[in-house]
Design an enzyme around this catalytic site. Structure first.
Site, mmCIF file in Angstrom:
data_model
loop_
_atom_site.group_PDB
_atom_site.id
_atom_site.type_symbol
_atom_site.label_atom_id
_atom_site.label_comp_id
_atom_site.label_asym_id
_atom_site.label_seq_id
_atom_site.Cartn_x
_atom_site.Cartn_y
_atom_site.Cartn_z
ATOM 1 N N ASP A 183 11.403 26.451 20.101
ATOM 2 C CA ASP A 183 11.017 25.489 21.133
ATOM 3 C C ASP A 183 11.316 24.104 20.575
ATOM 4 O OD1 ASP A 183 9.526 24.143 23.361
ATOM 5 O OD2 ASP A 183 8.839 26.189 23.720
ATOM 6 N N HIS A 258 13.901 22.963 26.241
ATOM 7 C CA HIS A 258 12.971 23.240 25.144
ATOM 8 C C HIS A 258 13.733 23.510 23.849
ATOM 9 C CE1 HIS A 258 9.092 23.240 27.173
ATOM 10 N NE2 HIS A 258 9.647 23.886 28.192
ATOM 11 N N GLU A 323 11.608 24.947 32.678
ATOM 12 C CA GLU A 323 11.385 23.502 32.540
ATOM 13 C C GLU A 323 12.576 22.762 31.934
ATOM 14 O OE1 GLU A 323 6.514 23.478 32.061
ATOM 15 O OE2 GLU A 323 7.742 23.617 30.250
#
Length: 748
Positions: A183, A258, A323
């Site tokens: 991440d 990410h 995202e």
């Protein structure tokens, strides 16, 4: 020992005897007599005896398992007649025990049931022989995917602790470990072809003891640094450890977003060619993604995935996909060229193309791709599976389109969320998620019917670790909610009962305590968050562990209950507004966390505010309300989004009226909101908490005289969050929302 020496409550009905096992078995039938377990049990098996099972009996129950060809204490046998994978049958009779299972996993699950029965009996009667009631247990899992996720990017946990985490899962018949390895905050797996991923991207500035709060700073030479990674040798060892225990590890390598850690190590893979840096002007912003127009990006990702696939034998490889910030692609020459070449109309289609390309590569290696529900955007190629986290909608869409689905809706299974009132929880994100809500999780929504139901593989919990820098915190967040999740995924709906689960949960927590596991202690039940009443009212507290000798202590003045506070024995009657707090006191003298309920006595004729509702946007800051016309205006009793029904995705609210102050004082006011909020008293700004952001609390101080004062609260929501609370800080620093009994409609 008083707390663990009481007899187990029995609930007998329809041939089902309640036993201290989690998850609850399919059927339990009591027989006459009992079986006494010997310290050294002889075992005979017609399948290879897993060395793990021998170790488990020794470690969990202190018993030796000795293999024999003679008449054994415990007979293990394979039975192909069972219908479902993981099925087993445990027969306990006075002269011995027989465990039959469809396969190796069923044998493991049956042994876990037996272990729970033995260890619970040891806790009840520590000085007596272990005597088990004769019974027949038949059992099988409801879902094939019963998973738990762990984020090791935000905070790193050693390889040995990952094995402990896997043990937590297998003890409660979970069979999938979703390992979130990469991440923004850290890359945690060794990739031989790209050594800077572990030399650079696995480390960041700091000591690791602080919460991760969206700030991303790389470690500099000579400065303290925090992080770590798993070598490929450690990964192989962990994979083998999990396989022995019937647990499949699904690795996750995040893309296209990410990915700050990877791009910090290899900035040439970003659209700018340089590491992303969060702008100082914003509280939070997603990091830049991999460049979708750069062939080096796919060379990198395919090489990484090749090494990952060689380490993990799982059918599924998780690629994230959530995202992803797409604005850099809109301004990237390479990405725009790619869109032109592929006939893509927008960056959403570019992400879909990106995901499909990765899926094709994963399929070429004989595996299946799974990703978060955002991978549905722009369409998804056949064969891909979806993990639905933004509620059930993505999973429903995917299942109806013929894709396999794992349900992981955040409102039911995100165990990084606080377990009660955030003010009385030591850490965690909002909103709260309690044990009962987790227990009520069903991966198959009522609105899904027909063949689409067959595409629901199961469900899983997720543990994101922004607020969890150590293993004690991790276990606190995991337990007891993991127990509720395991039963939600294993047990058939018509066999589930929260009332029956709770005493079994308490007994199981005692067993975990004996293993040195940290957990959140249960709190009293029965308290609502707040109550508005016109005349006298009453509250009935629930002591969930009364049978184990626990007591409920409570106060009505907002003070924290202690040993000298009243002990609850009967319904508490209230004649005026009150702040009721309660805690559970255990026989060993320790206390649970505090819970709080606000009781507000109001006169609806005079108490309340006017609320104006506005639709529009998208707003990035509070609008100029003077230039807007409200869609509707209504009288409300409280401040907050829930005061208004039928809200759009983006909207604004404006509350006006009067606030009464009991006596002259300098008060500290706060607003806690997601997104912008503004508190105005007597025409002056007291708190400005503007902008698009997650839940942020800001304060302001003002001297007010006794009496009524003009009050105005403005708020806008830019989608998702919908949090607004306004109040004052108490002397001990707690947030106390404005009481509806002190809010008045302003006389016209």
């Amino acid at each position: 020992m008083r707390m663990i020496s009481l007899l187990l409550m029995l609930f007998v009905g329809m041939g089902y005897a309640e036993i201290p096992v989690i998850p609850r078995p399919q059927t339990v039938h009591e027989q006459k007599g009992s079986y006494v377990v010997q310290d050294s049990m002889t075992v005979k098996s017609d399948m290879s005896l897993n060395p793990y099972l021998i170790d488990a009996f020794r470690e969990c129950a202190g018993l030796k398992l000795l293999c024999t060809n003679a008449s054994p204490d415990l007979m293990l046998s394979k039975d192909a007649a069972f219908e479902k994978i993981g099925s087993y049958k445990l027969v306990i009779e006075p002269d011995g025990m027989v465990l039959s299972a469809k396969d190796r996993s069923g044998m493991i699950y049956g042994m876990q049931t037996l272990l729970q029965l033995i260890t619970d009996r040891q806790l009840q009667h520590p000085n007596d022989p272990v005597e088990l009631r004769a019974m027949i247990i038949t059992d099988a899992p409801r879902f094939e995917w019963r998973g738990m996720h762990l984020d090791v990017s935000r905070h790193f946990y050693p390889a040995d602790y990952i094995k402990d985490y896997i043990d937590f899962l297998v003890q409660h018949k979970m069979n999938v470990f979703h390992w979130h390895l990469t991440d923004d905050q850290g890359w945690r797996i060794e990739i031989n072809a790209y050594p800077k991923l572990t030399k650079v991207a696995a480390w960041r500035k700091g000591t690791g003891q602080q919460d991760w709060n969206y700030e991303i700073e790389a470690a500099e030479p000579g400065e303290p640094r925090y992080g770590g990674f798993y070598t490929q040798e450690e990964v192989r060892e962990i994979v083998d450890y999990a396989q022995q225990r019937g647990v499949t590890i699904v690795p996750e390598i995040e893309m296209p977003g990410h990915s700050w850690a990877a791009l910090y190590a290899y900035p040439e893979l970003s659209c700018s060619g340089e590491p992303w840096v969060k702008p100082d002007s914003v509280v939070f912003e997603f990091s830049d993604p991999f460049c979708a127009g750069n062939e080096q990006t796919f060379e990198f990702l395919e090489t990484v995935l090749d090494e990952v696939i060689n380490l993990f034998p799982s059918e599924f490889i998780h690629i994230g996909g959530d995202e992803a910030k797409k604005s850099p692609w809109e301004h990237c020459r390479k990405c725009q060229k790619r869109m032109q070449e592929k006939g893509l109309d927008n960056v959403h289609e570019l992400q879909s193309w990106f995901i499909r390309r990765i899926q094709k590569f994963v399929n070429s290696r004989g595996r299946r791709m799974i990703g978060w529900d955002e991978i549905l955007q722009g369409g998804l190629a056949p064969g891909a599976a979806v993990m639905s986290w933004r509620g059930f909608a993505g999973g429903l869409q995917a299942a109806r389109a013929g894709h396999d689905v794992v349900m992981a809706p955040s409102q039911f299974v995100y165990l990084n969320r606080v377990q009660g009132d955030p003010q009385f929880e030591p850490f965690g994100s909002r909103p709260a998620l309690d044990v009962k809500t987790v227990y009520g999780f069903d991966p198959i929504p009522a609105e899904l019917s027909g063949d689409a139901q067959d595409h629901i593989l199961g469900g899983q919990g997720c543990l994101w670790t922004e607020h969890i820098p150590d293993t004690a915190r991790l276990e606190y967040m995991l337990f007891p909610r993991l127990l509720a999740l395991s039963e939600a995924l294993w047990t058939q709906p018509d066999s589930k009962s929260y009332d029956h689960f709770y005493p079994r949960m308490a007994r199981r927590l005692l067993a975990l305590s004996g293993q040195g596991v940290n957990f959140r202690r249960p709190v009293p039940g029965g308290l609502p968050e707040r109550v508005l009443f016109k005349s006298d009212t009453s509250v009935t507290l629930v002591n969930p562990l009364k049978t184990l000798g626990a007591q409920v202590h409570y106060t009505l003045d907002g003070e924290k209950p202690d040993v000298d506070s009243p002990v609850y024995s009967e319904t508490v009657r209230l004649t005026d507004s009150a702040v009721l707090k309660a805690r559970l006191r255990f026989p060993d003298g320790s206390f649970s966390n505090t819970i709080r309920a606000l009781f507000h006595k109001i006169d609806p004729a005079v108490n309340g505010l006017m609320c104006e509702y506005y639709a529009g946007g998208p707003w990035v800051q509070l609008p100029d309300f003077a230039g807007l016309n409200p869609l509707r205006t209504e009288r409300v009793q409280e401040i907050g989004p829930d005061a208004v029904a039928h809200r759009d995705d983006q909207y604004a609210l404006r509350f006006t009226g009067e606030l009464t102050i009991a006596h002259d004082d300098t008060l500290t006011f706060y607003t806690s909101s997601d997104d912008g909020s503004h508190l105005i008293i007597n025409g002056k700004t007291i708190v400005m908490n503007d902008g698009v952001h997650g839940t942020v609390t800001k304060t302001g101080r003002v001297y007010l005289t006794a009496g009524r004062h003009d009050l105005c609260v403005e708020f806008f929501d830019a989608q998702y969050g919908q949090v607004l609370e306004v109040g004052t800080l108490t002397n001990n620093g707690e947030n106390l929302p404005l009481s509806p009994s002190n809010l008045y409609f302003k006389e016209q």
